[in-house]
Design a protein around this motif. Structure first.
Motif, PDB file in Angstrom:
ATOM      1  N   LEU A   1      13.961  -6.878 -12.177  1.00  0.00           N
ATOM      2  CA  LEU A   1      12.690  -7.055 -11.471  1.00  0.00           C
ATOM      3  C   LEU A   1      12.615  -6.104 -10.283  1.00  0.00           C
ATOM      4  N   TRP A   2      13.755  -5.848  -9.711  1.00  0.00           N
ATOM      5  CA  TRP A   2      13.874  -4.940  -8.562  1.00  0.00           C
ATOM      6  C   TRP A   2      15.157  -4.141  -8.746  1.00  0.00           C
ATOM      7  N   LYS A   3      15.077  -2.828  -8.597  1.00  0.00           N
ATOM      8  CA  LYS A   3      16.223  -1.964  -8.821  1.00  0.00           C
ATOM      9  C   LYS A   3      16.722  -1.380  -7.504  1.00  0.00           C
ATOM     10  N   LYS A   4      18.005  -1.446  -7.314  1.00  0.00           N
ATOM     11  CA  LYS A   4      18.607  -0.773  -6.170  1.00  0.00           C
ATOM     12  C   LYS A   4      18.443   0.739  -6.359  1.00  0.00           C
ATOM     13  N   SER A   5      17.910   1.386  -5.341  1.00  0.00           N
ATOM     14  CA  SER A   5      17.706   2.834  -5.450  1.00  0.00           C
ATOM     15  C   SER A   5      18.997   3.578  -5.169  1.00  0.00           C
ATOM     16  N   LYS A   6      19.308   4.506  -6.045  1.00  0.00           N
ATOM     17  CA  LYS A   6      20.467   5.362  -5.863  1.00  0.00           C
ATOM     18  C   LYS A   6      20.021   6.634  -5.160  1.00  0.00           C
ATOM     19  N   PRO A   7      20.962   7.407  -4.612  1.00  0.00           N
ATOM     20  CA  PRO A   7      20.576   8.677  -3.980  1.00  0.00           C
ATOM     21  C   PRO A   7      19.760   9.531  -4.952  1.00  0.00           C
ATOM     22  N   GLY A   8      18.707  10.148  -4.437  1.00  0.00           N
ATOM     23  CA  GLY A   8      17.847  10.972  -5.273  1.00  0.00           C
ATOM     24  C   GLY A   8      16.696  10.209  -5.887  1.00  0.00           C
ATOM     25  N   GLU A   9      16.542   8.919  -5.542  1.00  0.00           N
ATOM     26  CA  GLU A   9      15.453   8.110  -6.058  1.00  0.00           C
ATOM     27  C   GLU A   9      14.590   7.609  -4.906  1.00  0.00           C
ATOM     28  N   PRO A  10      13.283   7.422  -5.119  1.00  0.00           N
ATOM     29  CA  PRO A  10      12.431   6.884  -4.052  1.00  0.00           C
ATOM     30  C   PRO A  10      12.838   5.446  -3.754  1.00  0.00           C
ATOM     31  N   PHE A  11      12.533   4.978  -2.564  1.00  0.00           N
ATOM     32  CA  PHE A  11      12.955   3.628  -2.193  1.00  0.00           C
ATOM     33  C   PHE A  11      11.962   3.007  -1.216  1.00  0.00           C
ATOM     34  N   TRP A  12      11.960   1.663  -1.222  1.00  0.00           N
ATOM     35  CA  TRP A  12      11.156   0.871  -0.298  1.00  0.00           C
ATOM     36  C   TRP A  12      12.051  -0.251   0.232  1.00  0.00           C
ATOM     37  N   PRO A  13      11.749  -0.772   1.417  1.00  0.00           N
ATOM     38  CA  PRO A  13      12.571  -1.859   1.972  1.00  0.00           C
ATOM     39  C   PRO A  13      12.332  -3.167   1.218  1.00  0.00           C
ATOM     40  N   SER A  14      13.359  -3.997   1.161  1.00  0.00           N
ATOM     41  CA  SER A  14      13.244  -5.316   0.533  1.00  0.00           C
ATOM     42  C   SER A  14      14.348  -6.208   1.092  1.00  0.00           C
ATOM     43  N   PRO A  15      14.283  -7.519   0.869  1.00  0.00           N
ATOM     44  CA  PRO A  15      15.362  -8.410   1.319  1.00  0.00           C
ATOM     45  C   PRO A  15      16.706  -8.081   0.686  1.00  0.00           C
ATOM     46  N   TRP A  16      16.686  -7.294  -0.413  1.00  0.00           N
ATOM     47  CA  TRP A  16      17.930  -7.004  -1.129  1.00  0.00           C
ATOM     48  C   TRP A  16      18.416  -5.583  -0.862  1.00  0.00           C
ATOM     49  N   GLY A  17      17.739  -4.900   0.057  1.00  0.00           N
ATOM     50  CA  GLY A  17      18.097  -3.537   0.389  1.00  0.00           C
ATOM     51  C   GLY A  17      17.065  -2.555  -0.144  1.00  0.00           C
ATOM     52  N   ALA A  18      17.320  -1.285   0.139  1.00  0.00           N
ATOM     53  CA  ALA A  18      16.386  -0.252  -0.298  1.00  0.00           C
ATOM     54  C   ALA A  18      16.363  -0.186  -1.831  1.00  0.00           C
ATOM     55  N   GLY A  19      15.162  -0.223  -2.382  1.00  0.00           N
ATOM     56  CA  GLY A  19      15.062  -0.214  -3.841  1.00  0.00           C
ATOM     57  C   GLY A  19      13.658   0.113  -4.292  1.00  0.00           C
ATOM     58  N   ARG A  20      13.413  -0.160  -5.562  1.00  0.00           N
ATOM     59  CA  ARG A  20      12.099   0.140  -6.146  1.00  0.00           C
ATOM     60  C   ARG A  20      11.794  -0.888  -7.231  1.00  0.00           C
ATOM     61  N   PRO A  21      10.525  -1.035  -7.590  1.00  0.00           N
ATOM     62  CA  PRO A  21      10.159  -2.063  -8.568  1.00  0.00           C
ATOM     63  C   PRO A  21      10.706  -1.755  -9.951  1.00  0.00           C
ATOM     64  N   GLY A  22      11.049  -2.814 -10.691  1.00  0.00           N
ATOM     65  CA  GLY A  22      11.333  -2.650 -12.113  1.00  0.00           C
ATOM     66  C   GLY A  22      10.039  -2.300 -12.838  1.00  0.00           C
ATOM     67  N   TRP A  23      10.184  -1.788 -14.056  1.00  0.00           N
ATOM     68  CA  TRP A  23       8.997  -1.318 -14.775  1.00  0.00           C
ATOM     69  C   TRP A  23       8.041  -2.467 -15.100  1.00  0.00           C
ATOM     70  N   HIS A  24       8.586  -3.595 -15.561  1.00  0.00           N
ATOM     71  CA  HIS A  24       7.724  -4.660 -16.089  1.00  0.00           C
ATOM     72  C   HIS A  24       7.006  -5.448 -15.002  1.00  0.00           C
ATOM     73  N   ILE A  25       7.651  -5.571 -13.836  1.00  0.00           N
ATOM     74  CA  ILE A  25       7.107  -6.440 -12.787  1.00  0.00           C
ATOM     75  C   ILE A  25       5.771  -5.938 -12.254  1.00  0.00           C
ATOM     76  N   GLU A  26       5.580  -4.617 -12.307  1.00  0.00           N
ATOM     77  CA  GLU A  26       4.378  -4.040 -11.701  1.00  0.00           C
ATOM     78  C   GLU A  26       3.108  -4.615 -12.306  1.00  0.00           C
ATOM     79  N   CYS A  27       3.039  -4.694 -13.654  1.00  0.00           N
ATOM     80  CA  CYS A  27       1.821  -5.181 -14.297  1.00  0.00           C
ATOM     81  C   CYS A  27       1.607  -6.660 -14.024  1.00  0.00           C
ATOM     82  N   SER A  28       2.683  -7.418 -13.982  1.00  0.00           N
ATOM     83  CA  SER A  28       2.556  -8.845 -13.682  1.00  0.00           C
ATOM     84  C   SER A  28       1.892  -9.055 -12.327  1.00  0.00           C
ATOM     85  N   VAL A  29       2.346  -8.300 -11.352  1.00  0.00           N
ATOM     86  CA  VAL A  29       1.838  -8.474  -9.990  1.00  0.00           C
ATOM     87  C   VAL A  29       0.388  -7.991  -9.883  1.00  0.00           C
ATOM     88  N   MET A  30       0.114  -6.812 -10.400  1.00  0.00           N
ATOM     89  CA  MET A  30      -1.224  -6.242 -10.247  1.00  0.00           C
ATOM     90  C   MET A  30      -2.262  -7.011 -11.055  1.00  0.00           C
TER      91      MET A  30
END
Length: 809
Positions: free
Chosen positions: A317-346
């Protein structure tokens, strides 16, 4: 009207009744594109088919559809494409010598082969792979695949073989680049993954413009493609990067309900906990739930190293961002959305906890849509309410295949929409191809299918052209009143009954899960019946009856999106084109200027002929198309064809009168020749170049038809080419005949007494010149002598003819 049924992927099998949650309204969410590359015909198949169903619901069944679509603008594919593009740009800026560039390409070449094409480097080979032995290795390892076979030697080629061919194409280009020592040029596709493996962690992703520059450009290109295909824009558009805070909150709620867990900075959906609570996972594709290849594809190529899953099927649901990947803040650390979660939310944000329709390509059914359903139903789950229903109807558009494989960007076996529209298709012809197949069936575009689509379009196009020309000829602007004419008002009872039956048949087809192939046949059958009636010489044709058919057909093709200039309620006559739509926005005087210029030029040429015939002189004096045009303009008319008619009728009348006087015995031969040339030029050039066809009729004015200029010019050029070829063949035949005649008389010059003289086969000749002995001194055999005598007699006859013909007797 029969109840509407629809194929619902949530309930496989026969179509089920379609009952929206709110009367007269439909809430619909469609999975939009991942914006990392240009869109191809596979996307066209998906979004045009979706558009057709949306238009049918809106404009045929009268629903108010609220249509939401997303753009996926953060994804593993986007990250890879943007990052690699940037790395290649940086590499090109480095001061490499030719030898250093070559060394880098060689390393990339070998790495690409090892990763994607293991048969190029067999274990028993003593020599390393290089550009020189590449072709031999390629033929030995993958020759069967290139010849149309499979990797296993069994079954039919599919995506695996298409992937091999794609990788081999990339290696072909790289091998050629190495041979030609062209540096990086041609080797980009093998360089990109190699550079990424070396330097991906060095990219500063705090500046996300390297990603947004790509996604914004591709979003614009997709939007332009959809507009070119006459696909209606969504009512609302959502983008993943604009929803990250909401995505974080959504994931937190799923964790709180016990259906997800955090591990090493990522968050995974807990399928076991979800099912234990009484929910169903993989409702769309239960048979695929343990398909590891599909699971990995759904997680993305950059997510293989993420750790901490309890079970292999759990998804991020949420992916930890590795170096070289875009990232956003979250309670679990810098990361980015999983592919499937985006459509559910929007989708949930725009349409709430339940929607009527969710759609997308069939390739998204598992894991994307199954995971969407699971995480959304987990989010809205209430312990005492049972399983939550997030989507009532899942519509999946069938694949567009090429050589047995789905058309996709990852396989690079596609033709872009831009290229297709520039070469093989118009927006209308492409849409017709899709309409001739069921939206939920897979399809492969074949020559026969294209031929069927072209024939369908041509039949309707000619029908619309002919009825409009006939109505204009009758000098009655088409009236909207005929739409509702009853049997008692129309004498053409049979055609009217056929129209009423067609309406029922089309209604039944569209109620049956939007069965457009059947609907298209209904339209074609009705148009053919109308053509038969219109061309029946034994009856007095009732044009109102034909017009009623044409207006109803116009309405349906408008609903199907086949007319880019049409708007609901589609009450025009015939379909327009993108050019006609653009012309309608031009000032009327500007729009008709070419037609007015043709009339003015023709008028001057006719005046210069100084003809005395009253019919011609009267027309020259009395015709005033400018007045008729001014009245049309004042009335608010903006249809260019109607605005042009005053000038076209005036031109055609002059031409008809000129054609009428050429048979006069008193007409000067030179003027007759000039009139015939002018008449042909008006028809074949002046008007053809404007997209106007004149059909000459006996004892009636010429019929004025509006036909695309390109089609008329192509037909004119084809006719000219055929005439030129006919003339060439005739001239060749004349020359061949003349040559044969010359050779005949050249041969006839020889007297029969001389025809065997000097022939080495014979030793002695008699007094008439016939051989008596062969070269070896033996007598000429009787059978041979008999044949020689016949030859001698034939030569004697033609020689005598020669002497008479040329006066030498």
């Amino acid at each position: 009207m029969a109840p509407i049924t629809v194929h619902n992927s949530l309930k496989p099998g026969a179509p089920v009744p379609f009952v929206p949650r709110e009367d007269g309204k439909v809430a619909w969410y469609a999975c939009g594109p991942t914006t990392y590359d240009l869109s191809h015909l596979g996307h066209a198949r998906n979004y045009v088919s979706t558009d057709i169903i949306r238009r049918i619901l809106n404009d045929f069944f009268g629903y108010k559809v609220h249509f939401v679509m997303n753009y996926t603008d953060v994804d593993d594919k986007i990250i890879l494409k943007a990052r690699r593009k940037r790395l290649l740009e940086l590499e090109r800026e480095k001061p490499y010598s030719p030898e250093q560039s070559r060394e880098l390409v060689v390393k990339a070449f070998l790495a690409y082969a090892k990763s994607n094409l293991p048969l190029l480097s067999p274990e028993d080979s003593p020599l390393a792979l290089d550009e020189n032995n590449y072709q031999e290795r390629k033929d030995a390892g993958y020759g069967a695949v290139l010849a149309g076979g499979t990797l296993t030697g069994e079954g039919k080629p599919s995506d695996a073989e298409a992937m091999v061919k794609m990788h081999l194409n990339n290696m072909d280009s790289a091998a050629q680049a190495l041979k030609s020592r062209s540096g990086f040029d041609g080797a980009e596709e093998v360089l990109l993954p190699y550079l990424d493996s070396l330097y991906k962690e060095t990219i500063d992703t705090s500046d996300q413009t390297i990603f947004t520059n790509l996604t914004q450009a591709m979003e614009k290109a997709f939007s332009d493609d959809m507009e070119a295909l006459n696909v209606l824009p969504p009512d609302e558009i959502t983008r993943v990067t604009e929803y990250v805070p909401q995505i974080v909150s959504f994931v937190e709620q799923i964790i709180q309900k016990g259906f997800a867990y955090e591990a090493n900075g990522s968050v995974y959906f807990d399928i076991a906990a979800f099912e234990k609570a009484g929910n169903t996972y993989a409702r769309l594709r239960p048979e695929s739930r343990n398909d590891k290849a599909l699971q990995e594809e759904g997680e993305g190529s950059l997510s293989k190293s993420l750790e901490g899953k309890k079970r292999s099927g759990d998804f991020a649901l949420w992916k930890k961002s590795k170096p070289g990947e875009p990232f956003w803040p979250s309670p679990w650390g810098a990361g980015r959305p999983g592919w499937h979660i985006e459509c559910s939310v929007m989708a949930s944000d725009k349409l709430g906890d339940q929607m009527d329709i969710h759609s997308g390509g069939i390739d998204l059914a598992f894991p994307h849509h199954d995971n969407e359903l699971a995480q959304s139903e987990a989010y809205f789950h209430k312990c005492d309410h049972g399983e939550h229903t997030w989507v009532n109807y899942f519509l999946h558009m069938g694949h567009l295949s090429i050589a047995g494989s789905k058309m996709s960007k990852s396989l690079k076996n596609f033709q872009t929409i831009q290229d297709a529209l520039a070469t093989n298709y118009t927006a209308r012809s492409m849409r017709i191809v899709f309409l001739l197949s069921r939206w939920n069936d897979g399809m492969e575009i074949s020559p026969d299918m294209r031929k069927q689509a072209d024939s369908w379009e041509s039949t309707l196009d000619n029908f619309f052209t002919n009825i409009k020309a006939k109505l204009s000829e009758a000098d009655g602007a088409p009236t909207n009143a005929v739409k509702d004419l009853s049997l008692t008002e129309i004498s053409a009872t049979g055609l009217t009954e056929e129209l009423e039956q067609a309406k029922k048949d089309l209604d039944a087809a569209l109620c049956n899960s939007f069965d457009t192939p059947t609907a298209m046949q209904v339209l074609l059958r009705l148009v053919r019946d109308a053509n038969i009636y219109m061309n029946d010489k034994t009856v007095e044709v009732n044009l109102q009856a034909v017009e009623a058919v044409a207006r109803w057909v116009t309405k349906i093709v408008g609903i199907f999106g086949l007319d880019p200039s049409a708007q609901p309620p589609y009450e025009n006559l015939g379909w327009g084109s993108a050019d006609a739509k653009a012309a309608a926005d031009i000032d009327p005087k500007t729009a008709v200027k070419p037609y007015a210029a043709v009339y003015s030029g023709v008028k001057e040429e006719v005046q210069a002929l100084s003809l005395s015939e009253a019919a011609v002189t009267t027309l020259l004096e009395q015709q005033n198309p400018e007045v008729e045009f001014a009245e049309l303009e004042k009335s608010g008319e903006r249809d260019v064809e109607k605005l042009a008619l005053p000038y076209l009728r005036a031109t055609s009348r002059l031409r008809d009168e000129l054609r009428g006087i050429v048979s006069s015995p008193t007409l000067d031969p030179k003027k007759k020749q000039a009139i015939l040339a002018l008449s042909d030029r008006i028809r074949d050039y002046d008007l053809t170049d404007l997209g106007v066809q004149l059909d000459d009729q006996t004892d009636r004015p010429s019929l004025i038809k509006f036909v695309p200029a390109a089609r008329l010019i192509a037909a004119r050029d084809e006719k000219a080419a055929l005439l030129a070829e006919k003339a060439r063949l005739k001239e060749e035949a004349r020359k061949a005949k003349a040559k044969a005649e010359e050779e005949k008389w050249e041969k006839a010059k020889v007297s029969p007494q001389d025809m065997f003289k000097g022939d080495a086969k014979y030793q002695d000749l008699d007094a008439e010149g016939l051989p008596t002995k062969l070269a070896d001194g033996s007598e000429v055999p009787k059978n041979a002598l008999k044949k020689l005598k016949k030859e001698w007699e034939r030569q004697k006859k033609v020689h005598e003819e020669y002497l008479v013909k040329f006066g030498k007797a």
